[in-house]
Write a protein that holds these residues in place. Structure first.
Motif, short mmCIF file in Angstrom:
data_model
loop_
_atom_site.label_atom_id
_atom_site.label_comp_id
_atom_site.label_asym_id
_atom_site.label_seq_id
_atom_site.Cartn_x
_atom_site.Cartn_y
_atom_site.Cartn_z
N ASP A 52 40.10 101.34 41.90
CA ASP A 52 40.43 100.90 43.26
C ASP A 52 39.15 100.55 44.00
N ALA A 53 39.29 99.64 44.94
CA ALA A 53 38.18 99.30 45.84
C ALA A 53 38.35 100.10 47.13
N GLU A 54 37.33 100.12 47.96
CA GLU A 54 37.42 100.82 49.24
C GLU A 54 37.27 99.81 50.36
N PHE A 55 38.28 99.78 51.24
CA PHE A 55 38.26 98.90 52.40
C PHE A 55 37.86 99.71 53.62
N GLN A 56 36.95 99.15 54.40
CA GLN A 56 36.56 99.77 55.66
C GLN A 56 36.67 98.70 56.74
N GLY A 57 37.57 98.91 57.68
CA GLY A 57 37.76 97.93 58.74
C GLY A 57 38.92 98.30 59.64
N ILE A 58 39.44 97.31 60.34
CA ILE A 58 40.51 97.52 61.32
C ILE A 58 41.87 97.56 60.64
N LEU A 59 42.67 98.56 61.02
CA LEU A 59 44.06 98.68 60.57
C LEU A 59 44.96 98.50 61.78
N TYR A 60 45.86 97.52 61.69
CA TYR A 60 46.88 97.33 62.72
C TYR A 60 48.12 98.08 62.29
N ASP A 61 48.52 99.07 63.06
CA ASP A 61 49.72 99.86 62.75
C ASP A 61 50.54 99.98 64.03
N ARG A 62 51.70 99.37 64.01
CA ARG A 62 52.54 99.24 65.20
C ARG A 62 51.73 98.53 66.28
N SER A 63 51.54 99.13 67.41
CA SER A 63 50.80 98.45 68.48
C SER A 63 49.36 98.96 68.58
N ARG A 64 48.93 99.73 67.57
CA ARG A 64 47.58 100.30 67.62
C ARG A 64 46.63 99.57 66.69
N GLU A 65 45.38 99.63 67.04
CA GLU A 65 44.30 99.02 66.27
C GLU A 65 43.24 100.10 66.08
N ARG A 66 43.02 100.51 64.80
CA ARG A 66 42.09 101.61 64.54
C ARG A 66 41.14 101.24 63.40
N GLU A 67 39.94 101.80 63.45
CA GLU A 67 38.96 101.65 62.37
C GLU A 67 39.32 102.68 61.30
N LYS A 68 39.50 102.23 60.05
CA LYS A 68 39.89 103.13 58.96
C LYS A 68 39.14 102.78 57.68
N THR A 69 39.05 103.75 56.79
CA THR A 69 38.51 103.56 55.45
C THR A 69 39.53 104.14 54.47
N PHE A 70 39.93 103.33 53.47
CA PHE A 70 40.91 103.80 52.49
C PHE A 70 40.83 102.98 51.20
N SER A 71 41.41 103.54 50.13
CA SER A 71 41.40 102.89 48.82
C SER A 71 42.45 101.81 48.76
N VAL A 72 42.10 100.70 48.11
CA VAL A 72 43.02 99.56 47.99
C VAL A 72 42.99 99.01 46.57
#
Length: 94
Positions: A52-72
């Protein structure tokens, strides 16, 4: 007006722009995204790796925008005039 905006992001050690977003499916919520590498940088080898690769950036979830890091998991890499584009699906819940 676009629904999501590109933000500075990282995919493994590659710098570029991208975002992730949540999407409802029949199996629950899925997290998908897109990443554009900096001009002239090739990320073709990411799609061929089994790890898996690791993504670090903005996650749009519902009406929120957050900085996240997770495996993709990279599902597709497309060469565009402005650089390589990678489509991905999260392999863990961000």
């Amino acid at each position: 007006m676009s629904l999501y905006d590109l933000h500075d992001a990282q995919l493994n050690d590659f710098e570029g722009e991208g975002f992730a977003y949540s999407q409802k499916t029949v199996y629950g919520k899925a997290y998908k995204g897109v990443f554009f590498a900096e001009d002239g940088v090739s990320i073709d080898d990411l799609a061929e790796k089994e790890d898996d690769a690791e993504f670090q950036g903005i996650l749009y979830d519902r009406s929120r925008e957050r900085e996240k890091t997770f495996s993709v998991e990279i599902t597709d890499v497309i060469s565009t005039p402005s650089g390589d584009r990678a489509d991905f699906i999260a392999t863990e819940k961000p």
